[in-house]
Write an enzyme that holds these catalytic residues in place. Sequence first.
Site, PDB file in Angstrom:
ATOM      1  N   HIS A  14      -4.145  -3.270   2.004  1.00  0.00           N
ATOM      2  CA  HIS A  14      -5.586  -2.985   2.040  1.00  0.00           C
ATOM      3  C   HIS A  14      -6.309  -4.007   2.918  1.00  0.00           C
ATOM      4  O   HIS A  14      -7.229  -3.668   3.648  1.00  0.00           O
ATOM      5  CB  HIS A  14      -6.172  -2.985   0.626  1.00  0.00           C
ATOM      6  CG  HIS A  14      -5.643  -1.872  -0.236  1.00  0.00           C
ATOM      7  ND1 HIS A  14      -5.566  -0.574   0.202  1.00  0.00           N
ATOM      8  CD2 HIS A  14      -5.148  -1.860  -1.507  1.00  0.00           C
ATOM      9  CE1 HIS A  14      -5.055   0.190  -0.759  1.00  0.00           C
ATOM     10  NE2 HIS A  14      -4.791  -0.570  -1.798  1.00  0.00           N
ATOM     11  N   LEU A  34     -24.049   2.884  16.678  1.00  0.00           N
ATOM     12  CA  LEU A  34     -23.026   3.680  15.975  1.00  0.00           C
ATOM     13  C   LEU A  34     -23.440   3.818  14.513  1.00  0.00           C
ATOM     14  O   LEU A  34     -23.832   2.835  13.881  1.00  0.00           O
ATOM     15  CB  LEU A  34     -21.666   2.984  16.035  1.00  0.00           C
ATOM     16  CG  LEU A  34     -20.543   3.736  15.326  1.00  0.00           C
ATOM     17  CD1 LEU A  34     -19.670   4.483  16.315  1.00  0.00           C
ATOM     18  CD2 LEU A  34     -19.662   2.795  14.512  1.00  0.00           C
ATOM     19  N   ASP A  80      -5.331   6.377   5.459  1.00  0.00           N
ATOM     20  CA  ASP A  80      -4.276   6.436   4.433  1.00  0.00           C
ATOM     21  C   ASP A  80      -3.022   5.665   4.873  1.00  0.00           C
ATOM     22  O   ASP A  80      -2.754   5.544   6.063  1.00  0.00           O
ATOM     23  CB  ASP A  80      -3.935   7.910   4.164  1.00  0.00           C
ATOM     24  CG  ASP A  80      -3.243   8.105   2.824  1.00  0.00           C
ATOM     25  OD1 ASP A  80      -3.166   7.132   2.035  1.00  0.00           O
ATOM     26  OD2 ASP A  80      -2.762   9.219   2.568  1.00  0.00           O
TER      27      ASP A  80
END
Length: 251
Positions: A45, A139, A28
């Site tokens: 972004h 991962l 965020d």
Amino acid sequence: MIPVAKTENNDVLSLPERMPRHIAIIMDGNGRWAKSHGLPRTEGHRQGTENLRRILKSCVEFGVEILTIYAFSTENWNRPPLEVRMLMRILEMVIDRELKELNENGVQIRHIGEMQGIAPVLQKKIQYACDYTKNNTRLILNVAFNYGGRDEIVHAVRHIIQDGIPADQVTEELISSYLYTGDLPDPDLIIRTSGELRVSNFLIWQGAYSEYYATSAYWPDFDKEELRKALVEYGNRKRRFGKTDEQLEDE
Ligand code: IPE
Ligand code: IPE
Ligand code: MG
């Protein structure tokens, strides 16, 4: 007031049993980061995406096995249409540009969230990225996109009913297995950047016993050092799971 002892024992970083296997991040603060730099939200972004590359690398270095990232919530459809389009476009670009490298680095991409509602072209791309990387083991990267925790539970309940599961066979384990995270362990640590102290519909079932960590850093500024701090704090916490300290000492 009872003082809370804040141990800053960095040694925990080298103790695998003290480190989280599964980290989830509410990424965020992109918009506020952009505003504070006099830039459009889109640039926030974009920088956020760049940061994800860095954090992925750091997670591998710290030995994290599963990383779940909140990229687009079911509530984010309420944003201005132009921003929604931009966020869709960003995911598309990330897949186009990064898939090869992610694959080479052993990252297994999974999507969690509702496919319905996402443009068919992007749906195909997401599916392709998941299929392309499905055998990787270094991962697991869960991308929560068009994800909402309540929506996920509704989705699970519908499937349980469709599968004709009798009421007495509905257990916590069964519900967990019907969630998008299915076979994966619950997150040990949920990090939220940008200083907000709320869950925003993220992993509300799986996070029942997760440790929460909030930092005021905006997501594009959440670097390896910030992650290290979160891991040190996590490693120094006591997870009681309902038990007493005395019980834990006896274990
Ligand atoms: C997080 O940053 C990214 C998404 C929700 C997609 P925000 O866009 O929410 O940034 P702020 O909260 O407005 O600063
Ligand atoms: C949560 O952030 C969703 C993502 C990070 C994708 P928001 O910025 O959308 O959350 P609220 O609206 O402030 O709760
Ligand atoms: Mg936000």
